[in-house]
Scaffold this active site. Sequence first.
Site, PDB file in Angstrom:
ATOM      1  N   CYS A 151       0.812  -1.214   0.000  1.00  0.00           N
ATOM      2  CA  CYS A 151       0.000   0.000   0.000  1.00  0.00           C
ATOM      3  C   CYS A 151       0.848   1.268   0.000  1.00  0.00           C
ATOM      4  CB  CYS A 151      -0.942   0.002   1.206  1.00  0.00           C
ATOM      5  SG  CYS A 151      -2.020  -1.442   1.244  1.00  0.00           S
TER       6      CYS A 151
ATOM      7  N   LYS B 100      -8.291   0.176  10.610  1.00  0.00           N
ATOM      8  CA  LYS B 100      -8.269  -0.882   9.590  1.00  0.00           C
ATOM      9  C   LYS B 100      -7.304  -1.952  10.073  1.00  0.00           C
ATOM     10  CE  LYS B 100      -7.146  -1.678   4.741  1.00  0.00           C
ATOM     11  NZ  LYS B 100      -6.878  -1.041   3.459  1.00  0.00           N
TER      12      LYS B 100
ATOM     13  N   ARG C 165       0.887  -7.120   5.514  1.00  0.00           N
ATOM     14  CA  ARG C 165       0.595  -5.705   5.771  1.00  0.00           C
ATOM     15  C   ARG C 165       0.639  -5.366   7.268  1.00  0.00           C
ATOM     16  NH1 ARG C 165      -0.869  -5.029   0.619  1.00  0.00           N
ATOM     17  NH2 ARG C 165      -2.870  -5.646  -0.234  1.00  0.00           N
TER      18      ARG C 165
ATOM     19  N   SER D 282     -14.925  -8.178   2.097  1.00  0.00           N
ATOM     20  CA  SER D 282     -15.086  -9.269   1.127  1.00  0.00           C
ATOM     21  C   SER D 282     -15.176 -10.650   1.772  1.00  0.00           C
ATOM     22  CB  SER D 282     -13.938  -9.227   0.121  1.00  0.00           C
ATOM     23  OG  SER D 282     -12.683  -9.358   0.774  1.00  0.00           O
TER      24      SER D 282
ATOM     25  N   LYS E  16     -12.933  -1.380  10.069  1.00  0.00           N
ATOM     26  CA  LYS E  16     -12.871  -2.410   9.034  1.00  0.00           C
ATOM     27  C   LYS E  16     -11.975  -3.544   9.504  1.00  0.00           C
ATOM     28  CE  LYS E  16     -10.975  -2.981   4.489  1.00  0.00           C
ATOM     29  NZ  LYS E  16     -10.024  -2.521   3.560  1.00  0.00           N
TER      30      LYS E  16
ATOM     31  N   TYR F 225     -20.970  -5.348   0.040  1.00  0.00           N
ATOM     32  CA  TYR F 225     -21.229  -5.924  -1.282  1.00  0.00           C
ATOM     33  C   TYR F 225     -22.648  -6.472  -1.361  1.00  0.00           C
ATOM     34  CZ  TYR F 225     -16.195  -5.541  -1.139  1.00  0.00           C
ATOM     35  OH  TYR F 225     -14.932  -5.036  -0.990  1.00  0.00           O
TER      36      TYR F 225
ATOM     37  N   GLU G  17      -6.169   5.478  17.081  1.00  0.00           N
ATOM     38  CA  GLU G  17      -6.126   5.748  15.635  1.00  0.00           C
ATOM     39  C   GLU G  17      -7.320   6.618  15.215  1.00  0.00           C
ATOM     40  OE1 GLU G  17      -4.262   5.291  13.080  1.00  0.00           O
ATOM     41  OE2 GLU G  17      -2.922   3.597  13.375  1.00  0.00           O
TER      42      GLU G  17
HETATM   43  C1  PBG Z   1      -6.827  -1.225   0.198  1.00  0.00           C
HETATM   44  C2  PBG Z   1      -8.109  -1.861   0.500  1.00  0.00           C
HETATM   45  C3  PBG Z   1      -8.333  -3.197   0.791  1.00  0.00           C
HETATM   46  C4  PBG Z   1      -9.704  -3.323   1.017  1.00  0.00           C
HETATM   47  C5  PBG Z   1     -10.288  -2.085   0.830  1.00  0.00           C
HETATM   48  N1  PBG Z   1      -9.281  -1.186   0.533  1.00  0.00           N
HETATM   49  C6  PBG Z   1      -7.404  -4.345   0.790  1.00  0.00           C
HETATM   50  C7  PBG Z   1      -6.330  -4.465   1.764  1.00  0.00           C
HETATM   51  O1  PBG Z   1      -6.157  -3.651   2.650  1.00  0.00           O
HETATM   52  O2  PBG Z   1      -5.594  -5.433   1.582  1.00  0.00           O
HETATM   53  C8  PBG Z   1     -10.384  -4.598   1.379  1.00  0.00           C
HETATM   54  C9  PBG Z   1     -11.863  -4.615   1.225  1.00  0.00           C
HETATM   55  C10 PBG Z   1     -12.496  -5.951   1.340  1.00  0.00           C
HETATM   56  O3  PBG Z   1     -11.878  -6.950   1.746  1.00  0.00           O
HETATM   57  O4  PBG Z   1     -13.682  -6.018   1.019  1.00  0.00           O
HETATM   58  N2  PBG Z   1      -6.812  -0.529  -0.959  1.00  0.00           N
END
Ligand code: PBG
Length: 327
Positions: A132, A197, A219, A276, A250, A315, A235
Amino acid sequence: MGEFPIIRMRRLRRTSALRSMNFKARIHPSDLIYPIFIDENAKSPISINSMPNCYRLPLNYLINEVERTLNLGIKAILLFGIPSYKDDIGSSAYDKNGIIPRAIRIIKDNFSNEIVVITDVCLCEYTSHGHCGIIKNGDVDNDSTLEVLGKIAISHAEAGADIVAPSSMMDGQVKYIRRALDDEGFNDIGIMAYSAKFASCFYGPFREAVDSRPKFGDRKSYQMNYGNKDEALREIALDISEGADIIMIKPALAYLDIIALAKERFNVPLAAYNVSGEYSMIKAAAQMGWIDEKSAVIEILTAIKRAGADLIITYFAREAIEWLKEI
Ligand code: PBG
């Protein structure tokens, strides 16, 4: 029984109408944000194996896609781009004619302010290594990444984005982007900060979808440690002080405690990202016939709302609209 009168909680559960009257954590279509994947190379929709019913779309499908979303009463979309080329520094991410600026222009030319266009500001979809940010000495370098994030945000704002959503988890990203936007005269463009996140395995299907799996390492040196809730609150507080207009947590489901705490502590609009992996688990179990998809989705989205989320990125947004009418 007279001596121990029973409090009859079941009175309000007796009929469907009574239950509906007593249902509090109701979700309105305008609470939902629908993510859309746009693929610069695609000629027709490409299905995403691990995310049934989600597609990487070519630009010329976008108008129809947004129209369908708006017709359901959903007011906001979150755009993700899959660029035609990737390099070490993710230069396609801030190309003014890159996939996201082009997508924003098409949407705004056709729908103007009917729709809220939110864009993910990150590098992982655009870098050849899948991280990232900018790599220095084998890790993502914070401060040089900030400069790139600023350029990305400006390219999206120039194209007409309403809100940018920095998601790379660099320290100071909200402050840097706020200043970059203001310096260019975009003080009206909002920031939805991916504040808490977490370094989560639940992003797996997304990384398959946009081809952003890191080519080395993971990450964990920038996304949050899920074993610490104080850090999450810190944060969030930092992002608010840096100028975030909306804060985000998230993933959502394994982090309902964080959502509830943040709702109590902060009075800034709070979004939760039903990611996701959370989507794929339900889809897979439903395909196996092991779970009733509609009931599971209503229950999950309600739980996220009940925990304290004002907005839910999911989604399931479009499929859920009809189902949510039934409660
Ligand atoms: C990073 C980003 C991610 C997701 C949203 N923005 C991927 C990550 O951090 O690896 C994941 C979203 C999801 O899993 O639905 N650009």
